[in-house]
Scaffold this motif. Structure first.
Motif, PDB file in Angstrom:
ATOM      1  N   MET A   1       1.208  -0.747  -0.488  1.00 33.97           N
ATOM      2  CA  MET A   1      -0.118   0.053  -0.628  1.00 33.97           C
ATOM      3  C   MET A   1       0.696   1.239  -0.061  1.00 33.97           C
ATOM      4  O   MET A   1       2.099   1.553   0.734  1.00 33.97           O
ATOM      5  N   THR A   2       0.138   2.511  -0.935  1.00 31.45           N
ATOM      6  CA  THR A   2       1.048   3.533  -0.482  1.00 31.45           C
ATOM      7  C   THR A   2       1.786   4.159   0.670  1.00 31.45           C
ATOM      8  O   THR A   2       0.735   4.278   0.945  1.00 31.45           O
ATOM      9  N   LYS A   3       2.491   4.126   0.885  1.00 39.75           N
ATOM     10  CA  LYS A   3       1.998   5.417   2.566  1.00 39.75           C
ATOM     11  C   LYS A   3       1.997   6.420   2.578  1.00 39.75           C
ATOM     12  O   LYS A   3       2.706   7.441   1.087  1.00 39.75           O
ATOM     13  N   LYS A   4       1.663   6.940   3.849  1.00 40.45           N
ATOM     14  CA  LYS A   4       0.838   9.097   3.611  1.00 40.45           C
ATOM     15  C   LYS A   4       1.892   9.785   4.120  1.00 40.45           C
ATOM     16  O   LYS A   4       1.731   8.869   5.158  1.00 40.45           O
ATOM     17  N   ILE A   5       2.285  10.440   3.871  1.00 38.38           N
ATOM     18  CA  ILE A   5       4.014  11.196   4.227  1.00 38.38           C
ATOM     19  C   ILE A   5       3.541  12.973   4.439  1.00 38.38           C
ATOM     20  O   ILE A   5       2.826  12.986   3.696  1.00 38.38           O
ATOM     21  N   LEU A   6       3.165  13.635   6.095  1.00 39.58           N
ATOM     22  CA  LEU A   6       2.420  14.610   6.278  1.00 39.58           C
ATOM     23  C   LEU A   6       3.661  15.265   6.331  1.00 39.58           C
ATOM     24  O   LEU A   6       4.560  14.516   6.892  1.00 39.58           O
ATOM     25  N   VAL A   7       3.999  16.599   5.633  1.00 41.83           N
ATOM     26  CA  VAL A   7       5.766  17.344   5.512  1.00 41.83           C
ATOM     27  C   VAL A   7       5.107  18.670   6.085  1.00 41.83           C
ATOM     28  O   VAL A   7       4.311  19.326   5.513  1.00 41.83           O
ATOM     29  N   THR A   8       5.725  18.632   7.313  1.00 40.18           N
ATOM     30  CA  THR A   8       5.414  19.867   7.376  1.00 40.18           C
ATOM     31  C   THR A   8       6.601  21.119   7.197  1.00 40.18           C
ATOM     32  O   THR A   8       7.625  20.842   7.128  1.00 40.18           O
ATOM     33  N   GLY A   9       6.278  22.617   6.408  1.00 37.97           N
ATOM     34  CA  GLY A   9       6.797  23.472   6.156  1.00 37.97           C
ATOM     35  C   GLY A   9       7.204  22.815   4.771  1.00 37.97           C
ATOM     36  O   GLY A   9       8.161  23.332   4.018  1.00 37.97           O
ATOM     37  N   GLY A  10       6.326  21.924   4.581  1.00 35.88           N
ATOM     38  CA  GLY A  10       6.283  21.624   2.662  1.00 35.88           C
ATOM     39  C   GLY A  10       6.505  22.431   1.623  1.00 35.88           C
ATOM     40  O   GLY A  10       6.447  22.283   0.343  1.00 35.88           O
ATOM     41  N   ALA A  11       5.462  23.435   1.960  1.00 37.06           N
ATOM     42  CA  ALA A  11       6.009  24.339   0.829  1.00 37.06           C
ATOM     43  C   ALA A  11       6.946  25.584   0.711  1.00 37.06           C
ATOM     44  O   ALA A  11       7.035  26.455   0.673  1.00 37.06           O
ATOM     45  N   GLY A  12       8.137  25.423   1.641  1.00 36.48           N
ATOM     46  CA  GLY A  12       9.715  25.836   1.987  1.00 36.48           C
ATOM     47  C   GLY A  12      10.056  25.532   1.054  1.00 36.48           C
ATOM     48  O   GLY A  12      10.183  24.985   0.209  1.00 36.48           O
ATOM     49  N   TYR A  13      12.010  25.813   1.375  1.00 37.19           N
ATOM     50  CA  TYR A  13      12.903  25.952   0.778  1.00 37.19           C
ATOM     51  C   TYR A  13      12.992  24.177  -0.266  1.00 37.19           C
ATOM     52  O   TYR A  13      13.083  23.140  -0.718  1.00 37.19           O
ATOM     53  N   ILE A  14      13.887  23.636   1.286  1.00 41.17           N
ATOM     54  CA  ILE A  14      14.207  22.377   1.914  1.00 41.17           C
ATOM     55  C   ILE A  14      12.763  21.768   1.314  1.00 41.17           C
ATOM     56  O   ILE A  14      12.816  19.891   1.302  1.00 41.17           O
ATOM     57  N   GLY A  15      11.631  21.736   2.408  1.00 37.04           N
ATOM     58  CA  GLY A  15      10.697  21.139   2.585  1.00 37.04           C
ATOM     59  C   GLY A  15      10.087  20.932   0.976  1.00 37.04           C
ATOM     60  O   GLY A  15       9.124  19.717   0.266  1.00 37.04           O
ATOM     61  N   HIS A  66      -6.616  13.061   7.797  1.00 40.77           N
ATOM     62  CA  HIS A  66      -6.070  12.146   6.987  1.00 40.77           C
ATOM     63  C   HIS A  66      -5.606  11.095   8.126  1.00 40.77           C
ATOM     64  O   HIS A  66      -4.358  11.066   8.731  1.00 40.77           O
ATOM     65  N   PRO A  67      -6.434   9.820   8.321  1.00 43.28           N
ATOM     66  CA  PRO A  67      -6.000   8.603   9.389  1.00 43.28           C
ATOM     67  C   PRO A  67      -4.897   7.950   8.844  1.00 43.28           C
ATOM     68  O   PRO A  67      -4.105   7.611   9.878  1.00 43.28           O
ATOM     69  N   ASP A  68      -4.429   8.331   7.548  1.00 42.04           N
ATOM     70  CA  ASP A  68      -2.906   6.301   7.168  1.00 42.04           C
ATOM     71  C   ASP A  68      -2.780   7.442   6.750  1.00 42.04           C
ATOM     72  O   ASP A  68      -1.891   6.995   6.138  1.00 42.04           O
ATOM     73  N   ILE A  69      -1.942   8.611   8.048  1.00 42.79           N
ATOM     74  CA  ILE A  69      -0.571   8.835   7.608  1.00 42.79           C
ATOM     75  C   ILE A  69       0.243   7.860   8.491  1.00 42.79           C
ATOM     76  O   ILE A  69       0.312   7.501   9.689  1.00 42.79           O
ATOM     77  N   LEU A 103       3.879  17.058  17.886  1.00 41.19           N
ATOM     78  CA  LEU A 103       4.743  15.463  18.477  1.00 41.19           C
ATOM     79  C   LEU A 103       2.937  15.039  19.705  1.00 41.19           C
ATOM     80  O   LEU A 103       2.621  14.188  19.947  1.00 41.19           O
ATOM     81  N   ASP A 104       2.520  16.174  20.584  1.00 44.62           N
ATOM     82  CA  ASP A 104       0.925  16.066  20.639  1.00 44.62           C
ATOM     83  C   ASP A 104      -0.404  15.555  19.386  1.00 44.62           C
ATOM     84  O   ASP A 104      -0.575  14.034  20.180  1.00 44.62           O
ATOM     85  N   ALA A 105      -0.378  16.078  18.866  1.00 42.47           N
ATOM     86  CA  ALA A 105      -0.888  15.793  17.364  1.00 42.47           C
ATOM     87  C   ALA A 105      -1.190  14.020  16.920  1.00 42.47           C
ATOM     88  O   ALA A 105      -1.511  13.675  17.067  1.00 42.47           O
ATOM     89  N   MET A 106       1.006  14.119  16.675  1.00 44.64           N
ATOM     90  CA  MET A 106       1.125  12.775  16.296  1.00 44.64           C
ATOM     91  C   MET A 106       0.605  11.507  17.291  1.00 44.64           C
ATOM     92  O   MET A 106       0.279  10.443  17.121  1.00 44.64           O
ATOM     93  N   THR A 107       0.919  12.356  18.238  1.00 39.15           N
ATOM     94  CA  THR A 107       0.489  10.625  19.522  1.00 39.15           C
ATOM     95  C   THR A 107      -0.964  10.694  19.854  1.00 39.15           C
ATOM     96  O   THR A 107      -1.335  10.158  19.496  1.00 39.15           O
ATOM     97  N   ALA A 108      -1.654  11.820  20.235  1.00 42.93           N
ATOM     98  CA  ALA A 108      -2.504  11.175  19.750  1.00 42.93           C
ATOM     99  C   ALA A 108      -2.755  10.613  18.572  1.00 42.93           C
ATOM    100  O   ALA A 108      -3.943   9.775  18.539  1.00 42.93           O
ATOM    101  N   ALA A 109      -2.736  10.726  17.664  1.00 38.71           N
ATOM    102  CA  ALA A 109      -2.885   9.892  16.198  1.00 38.71           C
ATOM    103  C   ALA A 109      -2.111   8.847  15.778  1.00 38.71           C
ATOM    104  O   ALA A 109      -2.506   7.966  15.380  1.00 38.71           O
ATOM    105  N   GLY A 110      -1.552   8.358  16.969  1.00 35.69           N
ATOM    106  CA  GLY A 110      -0.790   6.798  16.833  1.00 35.69           C
ATOM    107  C   GLY A 110       0.564   7.242  15.270  1.00 35.69           C
ATOM    108  O   GLY A 110       1.050   5.833  15.277  1.00 35.69           O
ATOM    109  N   VAL A 111       0.622   8.068  15.189  1.00 32.41           N
ATOM    110  CA  VAL A 111       2.137   7.766  14.912  1.00 32.41           C
ATOM    111  C   VAL A 111       3.301   7.978  14.977  1.00 32.41           C
ATOM    112  O   VAL A 111       3.427   9.247  16.102  1.00 32.41           O
ATOM    113  N   LYS A 112       4.452   7.735  14.743  1.00 33.46           N
ATOM    114  CA  LYS A 112       5.457   6.877  15.911  1.00 33.46           C
ATOM    115  C   LYS A 112       6.868   7.450  14.612  1.00 33.46           C
ATOM    116  O   LYS A 112       8.326   7.192  15.526  1.00 33.46           O
TER     117      LYS A 112
END
Ligand SMILES: NC(=O)c1ccc[n+]([C@@H]2O[C@H](COP(=O)([O-])OP(=O)(O)OC[C@H]3O[C@@H](n4cnc5c(N)ncnc54)[C@H](O)[C@@H]3O)[C@@H](O)[C@H]2O)c1
Length: 331
Positions: A1-15, A66-69, A103-112
């Motif tokens: 299955m294709t994995k989904k990635i959340l990218v914070t700051g993904g509209a910036g230079y390196i992101g 996006h519960p599948d991150i 980190l709190d949002a990741m923890t709540a969503a179970g993303v590790k």
């Protein structure tokens, strides 16, 4: 299955370069950015959530939508050393509290699994070069300190919540995409290569080299310039390392080669075919004499290898700046 990635700051230079590389390798991507320094035009073919990490509800909602991150790459931060010294609260709030909310949002969503943009600024002026990850931490700016503190916060979320993380300590990110569609559009430009390009394109009145009396072979400061596309591939290697059960660990990301300011200027002369002389100014307070990376750990543990050198960095940067002298404003 294709994995989904959340990218914070993904509209910036390196992101934005990393988003493209993720897409090229077949991942699904969701970008979260407040567009304070990022550009919507830099994000192509991926959903962009315009939100602020300082607002816990906005980042929480992104995970609910996006519960599948499967993992997070965290670029969102303020990045200017000089500004961090004149407005420390702005940097501590955004770079540390923003990370806590994530980190709190990741923890709540179970993303590790979390890949974090850290910096060689955590080492300050290193005692040893090349710099390994074992070098002592002596940040010399609020910016560097805020990144180190964010790493420390993450290590407590590892101990208490099981979030595994890899701080990637970049050296000097530089270069642009090879098709010149995206590049460094940060304004006002404060990094050496974009400042030089802007000056050559007539967009700034002066360009100075900060000091030519350093104890280096040609008297100018030495840095490790790494192509932004090489940084992008390292992030994906780090995510895979975590998904494969890797323990939290920091990695230096540089080429392992130092280049002086005059070497950069000579490469710019060669690539652009322009003859120009530069003004020499005084040293800038707080600038280290010489720093470059020992990237052995990233090579061995992540199986990563930088592909590009100074020529590709200058060529892609020149193509980007020449094609988009006003950054993304013309798109
Ligand atoms: N550029 C370098 O040489 C370099 C070196 C070492 C580390 N880094 C790190 O890499 C990361 C990316 O740097 P960059 O050069 O691409 O900078 P950038 O400013 O282009 O990218 C940062 C992005 O984060 C966004 N952002 C900032 N605060 C936010 C918030 N509270 N909520 C949501 N979005 C927010 C900005 O709008 C921007 O798009 C940063 O974390 C920086 O500390 C950069």
């Amino acid at each position: 299955m294709t994995k989904k990635i959340l990218v914070t700051g993904g509209a910036g230079y390196i992101g934005s370069h990393t988003v493209r590389e993720l897409q090229r390798q077949g991942y699904d991507v969701v970008v979260f950015d407040n567009l304070v320094h990022g550009h919507a035009q830099a994000v192509e073919n991926a959903p962009l959530i315009v939100g602020d990490l300082l607002n816990p509800e906005e980042i929480g909602a992104a995970f609910e939508q996006h519960p599948d991150i499967a993992g997070v790459i965290h670029f969102a931060a303020y990045v200017e050393v000089g500004e961090s010294m004149s407005d420390p609260g702005k940097y501590f709030r955004n770079n540390i509290q923003g990370s806590v909310n994530l980190l709190d949002a990741m923890t709540a969503a179970g993303v590790k699994s979390l890949v974090f943009s850290s910096t060689c600024a955590v080492y300050g002026t290193p005692e040893n070069v090349p710099v390994t990850e074992e070098e002592s931490y002596k940040p010399e700016s609020v910016y560097g300190a805020s990144k180190l503190m964010a790493e420390q916060v993450m290590s407590w979320y590892d101990k208490t919540r099981g979030v595994k993380f890899t701080p990637l300590r970049y050296f000097n990110a530089s270069g642009a995409s090879f098709d010149a569609r995206i590049g460094d559009a940060y304004k006002p430009a404060s990094r050496l290569i974009p400042r030089l390009m802007e000056w050559l394109l007539g967009q700034r009145d002066d360009f100075k080299v900060f000091g030519d009396d350093y104890p280096t072979p040609d008297g100018t400061a030495i840095r490790d310039y790494i192509h932004v596309d090489d940084l992008a591939t390292a992030h994906i290697a780090a995510l895979n390392y975590l998904w494969n059960g890797g323990e939290s660990m920091a990695f230096n990301l540089g080429t392992g080669q130092g280049s002086s300011v005059l070497e950069i200027i000579n490469m710019v002369r060669e690539v652009t075919g322009r003859e120009f002389e530069v003004e020499i100014g005084p040293r800038r307070p707080g600038d280290a004499v010489r720093i470059w990376a020992d990237n052995t750990r990233a090579r061995q543990v992540l199986g990563w290898e930088p592909k590009y050198g100074l020529r590709e960095i200058i060529e892609t940067d020149w193509q980007w700046h020449s094609a988009h002298p006003r950054g993304f404003e013309d798109r």
